[in-house]
Enzyme design. Structure first.
Site, short mmCIF file in Angstrom:
data_model
loop_
_atom_site.label_atom_id
_atom_site.label_comp_id
_atom_site.label_asym_id
_atom_site.label_seq_id
_atom_site.Cartn_x
_atom_site.Cartn_y
_atom_site.Cartn_z
N HIS A 17 0.84 -1.21 0.00
CA HIS A 17 0.00 0.00 0.00
C HIS A 17 0.88 1.26 0.00
O HIS A 17 0.59 2.22 -0.69
CB HIS A 17 -0.88 0.06 1.26
CG HIS A 17 -1.90 -1.05 1.37
ND1 HIS A 17 -1.98 -1.87 2.47
CD2 HIS A 17 -2.88 -1.45 0.54
CE1 HIS A 17 -2.97 -2.73 2.31
NE2 HIS A 17 -3.54 -2.51 1.15
N LYS A 41 -15.33 -7.69 4.61
CA LYS A 41 -14.40 -8.62 5.25
C LYS A 41 -14.42 -8.32 6.75
O LYS A 41 -14.54 -7.16 7.15
CB LYS A 41 -12.97 -8.37 4.76
CG LYS A 41 -12.78 -8.57 3.28
CD LYS A 41 -11.36 -8.22 2.88
CE LYS A 41 -11.31 -7.12 1.89
NZ LYS A 41 -10.00 -6.71 1.47
N ARG A 90 -2.04 -5.64 -8.42
CA ARG A 90 -0.91 -6.52 -8.13
C ARG A 90 -0.67 -7.53 -9.24
O ARG A 90 0.44 -7.80 -9.61
CB ARG A 90 -1.16 -7.26 -6.82
CG ARG A 90 -1.07 -6.36 -5.61
CD ARG A 90 -1.64 -7.02 -4.40
NE ARG A 90 -3.05 -7.31 -4.61
CZ ARG A 90 -3.80 -8.04 -3.81
NH1 ARG A 90 -3.27 -8.58 -2.74
NH2 ARG A 90 -5.08 -8.23 -4.05
N SER A 128 -3.02 -8.25 2.77
CA SER A 128 -3.14 -8.12 4.23
C SER A 128 -3.52 -9.47 4.84
O SER A 128 -3.01 -9.84 5.89
CB SER A 128 -4.18 -7.05 4.57
OG SER A 128 -3.77 -5.80 4.06
N1 COA Z 1 0.08 -4.26 -2.22
C1 COA Z 1 -0.26 -5.29 -1.47
N2 COA Z 1 -1.52 -5.64 -1.20
C2 COA Z 1 -2.49 -4.87 -1.71
C3 COA Z 1 -2.21 -3.76 -2.50
C4 COA Z 1 -0.87 -3.45 -2.75
N3 COA Z 1 -0.52 -2.43 -3.48
N4 COA Z 1 -3.37 -3.20 -2.87
C5 COA Z 1 -4.35 -3.94 -2.33
N5 COA Z 1 -3.80 -4.94 -1.63
C6 COA Z 1 -4.53 -5.99 -0.93
C7 COA Z 1 -5.10 -5.56 0.38
O1 COA Z 1 -4.20 -5.79 1.42
C8 COA Z 1 -6.32 -6.43 0.47
O2 COA Z 1 -5.96 -7.70 0.95
P1 COA Z 1 -7.02 -8.61 1.76
O3 COA Z 1 -8.17 -8.87 0.83
O4 COA Z 1 -6.23 -9.81 2.06
O5 COA Z 1 -7.44 -7.82 2.97
C9 COA Z 1 -6.77 -6.58 -0.99
O6 COA Z 1 -5.63 -6.32 -1.74
C10 COA Z 1 -7.81 -5.60 -1.44
O7 COA Z 1 -8.17 -4.75 -0.42
P2 COA Z 1 -8.46 -3.22 -0.46
O8 COA Z 1 -7.49 -2.46 -1.28
O9 COA Z 1 -8.60 -2.80 0.94
O10 COA Z 1 -9.76 -3.15 -1.24
P3 COA Z 1 -11.13 -3.85 -1.00
O11 COA Z 1 -11.35 -4.80 -2.09
O12 COA Z 1 -11.22 -4.36 0.40
O13 COA Z 1 -12.09 -2.62 -1.23
C11 COA Z 1 -13.05 -0.51 -0.85
C12 COA Z 1 -12.17 -1.63 -0.31
C13 COA Z 1 -13.24 0.42 0.31
C14 COA Z 1 -12.34 0.24 -1.96
C15 COA Z 1 -14.40 -1.03 -1.41
O14 COA Z 1 -14.91 -2.02 -0.55
C16 COA Z 1 -15.41 0.08 -1.50
O15 COA Z 1 -15.34 0.91 -2.39
N6 COA Z 1 -16.35 0.12 -0.54
C17 COA Z 1 -17.36 1.19 -0.39
C18 COA Z 1 -18.68 0.87 -1.07
C19 COA Z 1 -18.57 1.18 -2.52
O16 COA Z 1 -18.44 2.34 -2.90
N7 COA Z 1 -18.60 0.13 -3.33
C20 COA Z 1 -18.40 0.26 -4.77
C21 COA Z 1 -19.63 0.58 -5.53
S1 COA Z 1 -20.91 -0.56 -5.34
#
Ligand code: COA
Length: 161
Positions: A17, A41, A90, A128
């Protein structure tokens, strides 16, 4: 001023991140890291813990700040005056989900674009969840998370630190 929002669950923040963030702050005048208060999650860290861990890691970056949000990401981004959402990619496996999310967000607010940055190859395989899993089994995670995050993870899993 060009503002971007970098949304995520950040449970917890990883070097992956932070790599994305370091590149985003060069491209935008201000980057707001938006920690999702609701997630589909189950999180290990509370919202305030996730924010505090991020805050510690970004304290030397002048144009980045940590915030939190609930509801739609695009609504939060609009309130911040952002022109873009930042997401890290990724591997190809991320693409389908991210493509769908970006198109949905674009439909919800046509004025906000998603900008994808490729994660550095050193971190392209981490998540994560994988880090939490390794930490829970006493695996070494120091390559993937900053020392404060490692300490917080070890405390969560009740190890001696
Ligand atoms: N390097 C390493 N790991 C990474 C990374 C990077 N550069 N970028 C993402 N990841 C990992 C994260 O650690 C996470 O791992 P996990 O699943 O094991 O926890 C995974 O990739 C993705 O997580 P994250 O980036 O937190 O995104 P998410 O898929 O959980 O989405 C939101 C989070 C907040 C963006 C999304 O849920 C959201 O937009 N929610 C609000 C409601 C909304 O507007 N929805 C869309 C319209 S319906």
């Amino acid at each position: 001023m060009r503002i971007a929002v970098y949304p995520g669950t950040f449970d917890p923040v990883t070097y992956g991140h932070l790599d994305i963030l370091q590149r985003a702050v060069v491209l935008f005048d201000r980057v707001i890291i938006a920690v999702a208060s609701e997630s589909n999650k189950e999180t290990l860290f509370s919202l305030s813990e996730r924010q505090e861990l991020l805050q510690e890691e970004i304290k030397d970056i002048n144009n980045a700040e940590v915030s939190s949000f609930s509801g739609l990401t695009v609504n939060f981004a609009r309130k911040c005056g952002a022109v873009a959402l930042i997401r890290g990619l990724r591997a190809m496996t991320d693409f389908e989900y991210e493509f769908q999310l970006a198109l949905m967000n674009k439909k919800l607010d046509p004025n906000i674009d998603t900008v994808f940055l490729m994660t550095k190859s050193d971190y392209s395989f981490i998540s994560s969840s994988a880090i939490k899993w390794a930490a829970s089994l006493k695996g070494s995670i120091s390559e993937f998370v900053p020392p404060q995050v490692e300490k917080a993870l070890l405390q969560k899993y009740n190890k001696n630190v």
